[in-house]
Write a protein that holds these residues in place. Structure first.
Motif, PDB file in Angstrom:
ATOM      1  N   TYR A  93       0.814  -1.214   0.000  1.00 23.00           N
ATOM      2  CA  TYR A  93       0.000   0.000   0.000  1.00 23.00           C
ATOM      3  C   TYR A  93       0.842   1.257   0.000  1.00 23.00           C
ATOM      4  N   LEU A  94       1.846   1.273   0.890  1.00 18.40           N
ATOM      5  CA  LEU A  94       2.678   2.457   0.999  1.00 18.40           C
ATOM      6  C   LEU A  94       3.376   2.738  -0.326  1.00 18.40           C
ATOM      7  N   TRP A  95       3.961   1.670  -0.921  1.00 21.06           N
ATOM      8  CA  TRP A  95       4.757   1.880  -2.129  1.00 21.06           C
ATOM      9  C   TRP A  95       3.870   2.188  -3.327  1.00 21.06           C
ATOM     10  N   LEU A  96       2.678   1.587  -3.380  1.00 28.76           N
ATOM     11  CA  LEU A  96       1.749   1.916  -4.463  1.00 28.76           C
ATOM     12  C   LEU A  96       1.402   3.401  -4.416  1.00 28.76           C
ATOM     13  N   THR A  97       1.022   3.871  -3.227  1.00 28.99           N
ATOM     14  CA  THR A  97       0.643   5.269  -3.101  1.00 28.99           C
ATOM     15  C   THR A  97       1.815   6.182  -3.431  1.00 28.99           C
ATOM     16  N   LEU A  98       2.977   5.819  -2.899  1.00 24.25           N
ATOM     17  CA  LEU A  98       4.155   6.648  -3.133  1.00 24.25           C
ATOM     18  C   LEU A  98       4.513   6.687  -4.616  1.00 24.25           C
ATOM     19  N   SER A  99       4.487   5.508  -5.273  1.00 17.87           N
ATOM     20  CA  SER A  99       4.875   5.485  -6.686  1.00 17.87           C
ATOM     21  C   SER A  99       3.878   6.269  -7.531  1.00 17.87           C
ATOM     22  N   LEU A 100       2.583   6.176  -7.180  1.00 15.43           N
ATOM     23  CA  LEU A 100       1.599   6.964  -7.925  1.00 15.43           C
ATOM     24  C   LEU A 100       1.791   8.451  -7.672  1.00 15.43           C
ATOM     25  N   ALA A 101       2.077   8.796  -6.404  1.00 10.89           N
ATOM     26  CA  ALA A 101       2.269  10.212  -6.083  1.00 10.89           C
ATOM     27  C   ALA A 101       3.453  10.771  -6.846  1.00 10.89           C
ATOM     28  N   ILE A 102       4.502   9.960  -7.005  1.00  8.28           N
ATOM     29  CA  ILE A 102       5.690  10.442  -7.717  1.00  8.28           C
ATOM     30  C   ILE A 102       5.488  10.369  -9.226  1.00  8.28           C
ATOM     31  N   GLY A 103       4.803   9.338  -9.695  1.00  2.00           N
ATOM     32  CA  GLY A 103       4.716   9.103 -11.135  1.00  2.00           C
ATOM     33  C   GLY A 103       3.626   9.874 -11.853  1.00  2.00           C
ATOM     34  N   THR A 104       2.465  10.099 -11.201  1.00  2.00           N
ATOM     35  CA  THR A 104       1.364  10.739 -11.923  1.00  2.00           C
ATOM     36  C   THR A 104       1.663  12.167 -12.380  1.00  2.00           C
ATOM     37  N   PRO A 105       2.499  12.960 -11.660  1.00  2.00           N
ATOM     38  CA  PRO A 105       2.822  14.269 -12.250  1.00  2.00           C
ATOM     39  C   PRO A 105       3.429  14.151 -13.639  1.00  2.00           C
ATOM     40  N   ALA A 106       4.285  13.146 -13.841  1.00  2.00           N
ATOM     41  CA  ALA A 106       4.870  12.957 -15.173  1.00  2.00           C
ATOM     42  C   ALA A 106       3.767  12.673 -16.185  1.00  2.00           C
ATOM     43  N   LEU A 107       2.757  11.868 -15.785  1.00  2.00           N
ATOM     44  CA  LEU A 107       1.658  11.570 -16.709  1.00  2.00           C
ATOM     45  C   LEU A 107       0.930  12.854 -17.113  1.00  2.00           C
ATOM     46  N   SER A 108       0.709  13.740 -16.128  1.00  2.00           N
ATOM     47  CA  SER A 108       0.002  14.994 -16.436  1.00  2.00           C
ATOM     48  C   SER A 108       0.821  15.873 -17.365  1.00  2.00           C
ATOM     49  N   VAL A 109       2.125  15.960 -17.116  1.00  2.00           N
ATOM     50  CA  VAL A 109       2.973  16.837 -17.939  1.00  2.00           C
ATOM     51  C   VAL A 109       3.061  16.306 -19.364  1.00  2.00           C
ATOM     52  N   ILE A 110       3.282  14.991 -19.491  1.00  2.00           N
ATOM     53  CA  ILE A 110       3.354  14.394 -20.825  1.00  2.00           C
ATOM     54  C   ILE A 110       2.007  14.562 -21.537  1.00  2.00           C
ATOM     55  N   GLY A 111       0.929  14.371 -20.774  1.00  2.00           N
ATOM     56  CA  GLY A 111      -0.406  14.514 -21.353  1.00  2.00           C
ATOM     57  C   GLY A 111      -0.658  15.926 -21.831  1.00  2.00           C
ATOM     58  N   THR A 112      -0.158  16.920 -21.088  1.00  2.00           N
ATOM     59  CA  THR A 112      -0.321  18.306 -21.530  1.00  2.00           C
ATOM     60  C   THR A 112       0.384  18.525 -22.853  1.00  2.00           C
ATOM     61  N   PHE A 113       1.545  17.907 -23.014  1.00  2.00           N
ATOM     62  CA  PHE A 113       2.257  18.010 -24.292  1.00  2.00           C
ATOM     63  C   PHE A 113       1.408  17.413 -25.417  1.00  2.00           C
ATOM     64  N   GLY A 114       0.836  16.236 -25.168  1.00  2.00           N
ATOM     65  CA  GLY A 114      -0.016  15.620 -26.185  1.00  2.00           C
ATOM     66  C   GLY A 114      -1.215  16.489 -26.505  1.00  2.00           C
ATOM     67  N   ALA A 115      -1.810  17.075 -25.459  1.00  2.00           N
ATOM     68  CA  ALA A 115      -2.966  17.950 -25.669  1.00  2.00           C
ATOM     69  C   ALA A 115      -2.574  19.175 -26.472  1.00  2.00           C
ATOM     70  N   ALA A 116      -1.349  19.691 -26.223  1.00  2.00           N
ATOM     71  CA  ALA A 116      -0.889  20.861 -26.958  1.00  2.00           C
ATOM     72  C   ALA A 116      -0.702  20.534 -28.432  1.00  2.00           C
ATOM     73  N   LEU A 117      -0.227  19.320 -28.714  1.00  2.00           N
ATOM     74  CA  LEU A 117      -0.025  18.936 -30.115  1.00  2.00           C
ATOM     75  C   LEU A 117      -1.346  18.858 -30.862  1.00  2.00           C
ATOM     76  N   THR A 118      -2.386  18.357 -30.199  1.00  2.29           N
ATOM     77  CA  THR A 118      -3.630  18.050 -30.894  1.00  2.29           C
ATOM     78  C   THR A 118      -4.717  19.084 -30.654  1.00  2.29           C
ATOM     79  N   VAL A 119      -4.373  20.234 -30.034  1.00  2.00           N
ATOM     80  CA  VAL A 119      -5.426  21.148 -29.592  1.00  2.00           C
ATOM     81  C   VAL A 119      -6.209  21.745 -30.766  1.00  2.00           C
ATOM     82  N   GLY A 120      -5.556  21.901 -31.929  1.00  3.58           N
ATOM     83  CA  GLY A 120      -6.265  22.535 -33.031  1.00  3.58           C
ATOM     84  C   GLY A 120      -7.162  21.592 -33.808  1.00  3.58           C
ATOM     85  N   LEU A 121      -7.133  20.312 -33.471  1.00  6.37           N
ATOM     86  CA  LEU A 121      -7.846  19.327 -34.280  1.00  6.37           C
ATOM     87  C   LEU A 121      -9.270  19.155 -33.797  1.00  6.37           C
TER      88      LEU A 121
END
Lengths: 218, 250, 63
Positions: free
Chosen positions: A124-152
């Motif tokens: 439990y501890l490591w799952l929560t910790l890994s998600l807490a550390i990893g999900t910001p990267a998902l949001s940042v990468i996702g913002t890049f993807g959204a920026a690429l496709t925003v005009g479509l």
């Protein structure tokens, strides 16, 4: 930037659906998993960490196109582009807002869903910790993807196709931390690399996102 | 000839595409002949005149299509990265179009490498597919190609599409390399020490070396040939689009 | 002339067939696209030239 963050958060919470949708989706994925692989609790506890990471990742993916599309449609993205704060800052703020409304709640409910999947005690501890550390990267990468496709016009599916391969390293190391934590193995290396990926994407990707937004606004 | 090239006329908007078309038109038949000869000799030599490997039997002959296609698959992305950078920095339109022309070739080569690898793996390892880092990274490379091509296809304005795909190519390259190392780590985490991957150095003895080299040269020639053909197509398509747009304006 | 491929004949032949087939498809598609755009471009350019010379002719005729 703080004002922009507050505005985005308020919009996400008020616009209804957007905020809770990712959480509901996460719950559904976790609920459907035993139907697909069978109710055997030993099997479930083996795959629990991976399923929770995958579910969090897919839930994150759901709300990506909302990051920029609404602002693009009503023209406020163009106002932001001419605003005194740099567009890189706007992109970073958008990613933070997305993480606060998606990644953070997902991280917080993940342990509860872990119970459903019979996640081993130590995980439990490591799952929560890994998600807490990893999900910001998902949001940042996702913002890049959204920026690429925003005009479509129909960028949603394309956004997934572009973003999912970029998610591979984050998913590998994030799930590895959670899995090793559940099995009680040493996890310093994947944890450090996961943190490294997150920090590097936060530092560098907003520039790429801003460049993509500029191209799309021109 | 040279006067016609240096004096900009209305025929081509940009001096560069015109020069490219002239040069590539001149090179095309030579590249085609060279490629056909090298590929034919290499494949025939490899297929008919090399002995079987003592361990792998006749499956070793798959190496002559597997290794070259895999090399092209990776280096094609490298070429797209370079042309994307050239486009972003120097603004040569041909460069962006060459990157667009290259993507389907790279994707096809990735599929060939994956399929021949699976066919090779079935008798050798007893399985069509294993989540070995090398196989998996090729699968992910294929996904990158798909995303790249889909973005090209989705954006209507060709200049916007060129810029967005260039940005995607650069960011994607970083993530592709990152994925490669992540996969090595991930696989080690799954089954320690047990590697399914064949040691290439050990495999290739002198008997196989020269025909393999010829095949690689043939594949590289084929790649260049296709790039030339496809880039010429893209340049013409752009010219066509510009003309039609001007017609509507007038 | 066919070399003895032993028990792996099907595998080797399948690998070659798949590779050569995909390469052929790629080549044919590229060539067909090339031909298509070339003829389309030629048509548009010829019609433009015809129009331009027609305009020129009328201009000199009026002058």
């Amino acid at each position: 930037m703080i004002a922009l963050l507050k505005r985005d958060l308020a919009l996400a919470v008020r616009a209804g659906g957007g905020f809770g949708l990712a959480l509901a989706f996460f719950l559904i994925v976790v609920t459907l998993t035993p139907f697909a692989v069978g109710p055997n609790s030993a099997t479930l506890s083996v795959i629990a960490a991976g399923i929770l990471w995958l579910g969090a990742l897919l839930s994150c993916l759901l709300s990506l196109d909302r990051i920029l599309a609404l602002d693009f449609e009503d023209g406020s993205l163009e106002l932001l582009a001419t605003a005194p704060i740099p567009l890189e800052g706007v992109a970073a703020t958008k990613a933070v807002a997305h993480w606060l409304t998606t990644g953070l709640p997902l991280t917080l409910v993940a342990p509860a869903l872990g119970v459903l999947l019979n996640l081993p005690e130590g995980g439990y501890l490591w799952l929560t910790l890994s998600l807490a550390i990893g999900t910001p990267a998902l949001s940042v990468i996702g913002t890049f993807g959204a920026a690429l496709t925003v005009g479509l016009k129909r960028g949603g599916l394309l956004l997934s196709l572009i973003v999912l391969p970029l998610y591979v390293p984050t998913l590998i190391f994030g799930a590895e931390v959670a899995r090793r934590g559940a099995e009680g193995m040493s996890l310093d290396t994947p944890l450090a690399i996961l943190a490294g990926i997150t920090l590097a994407t936060i530092a560098l990707l907003p520039f790429a996102s801003a460049a993509a937004i500029r191209i799309n606004l021109r | 000839m040279s006067e016609r090239l240096t004096r900009p006329t209305s025929l081509w908007e940009y001096a560069n595409p015109r020069r490219f078309m002239a040069l590539s038109g001149f090179l095309l038949p030579w590249v085609a002949i060279g490629t056909a000869a090298t590929l034919l000799i290499g494949l025939v030599w490899g297929f008919f005149f090399t002995p079987d490997d003592y361990r792998q039997g006749s499956t070793v002959k798959i190496i002559y299509v597997h290794v070259p296609s895999a090399m092209i698959a990776i280096n094609c992305w490298l070429m797209m990265l370079i042309t994307s950078l050239v486009w972003l920095i120097r603004r040569h339109h041909v460069s962006a179009l060459a990157a667009k022309a290259a993507a389907p070739i790279g994707a096809t080569m990735t599929v060939i490498a994956l399929l021949t690898g699976a066919i090779w793996g079935q008798p050798m390892w007893g399985t069509w597919w294993a989540w070995d880092p090398r196989l998996t990274s090729f699968l992910i490379l294929f996904l990158f190609y798909l995303g790249y091509m889909a973005l090209w296809a989705a954006v209507e304005n060709p200049d916007t599409a060129a810029e967005l795909t260039s940005v995607l190519c650069i960011v994607g390259s970083v993530f592709a390399v990152l994925s490669r190392y992540a996969l090595v780590f991930w696989n080690q985490g799954l089954h320690q020490g047990a590697s399914l991957s064949l040691d290439k150095e050990e495999n290739v003895s002198d008997v196989f070396y020269w025909p393999l080299l010829l095949c690689i040269a043939g594949f590289v020639g084929f790649f260049i040939l296709l790039i030339l053909i496809r880039t010429r197509t893209e340049v013409r398509a752009r010219r066509l689009q510009a003309l039609i747009a001007r017609e509507r304006m007038a | 002339m066919m070399p003895d491929l032993g028990k792996y004949a099907a595998d080797v032949l399948a690998a070659y067939a798949v590779s050569l087939g995909l390469i052929a498809v790629l080549l044919i598609v590229s060539l067909r696209q090339s031909r298509k755009t070339r003829t389309a471009l030629r048509q548009v350019e010829e019609s433009r030239q015809a129009k331009a010379s027609a305009q020129q002719g009328s201009a000199t005729g009026n002058g």
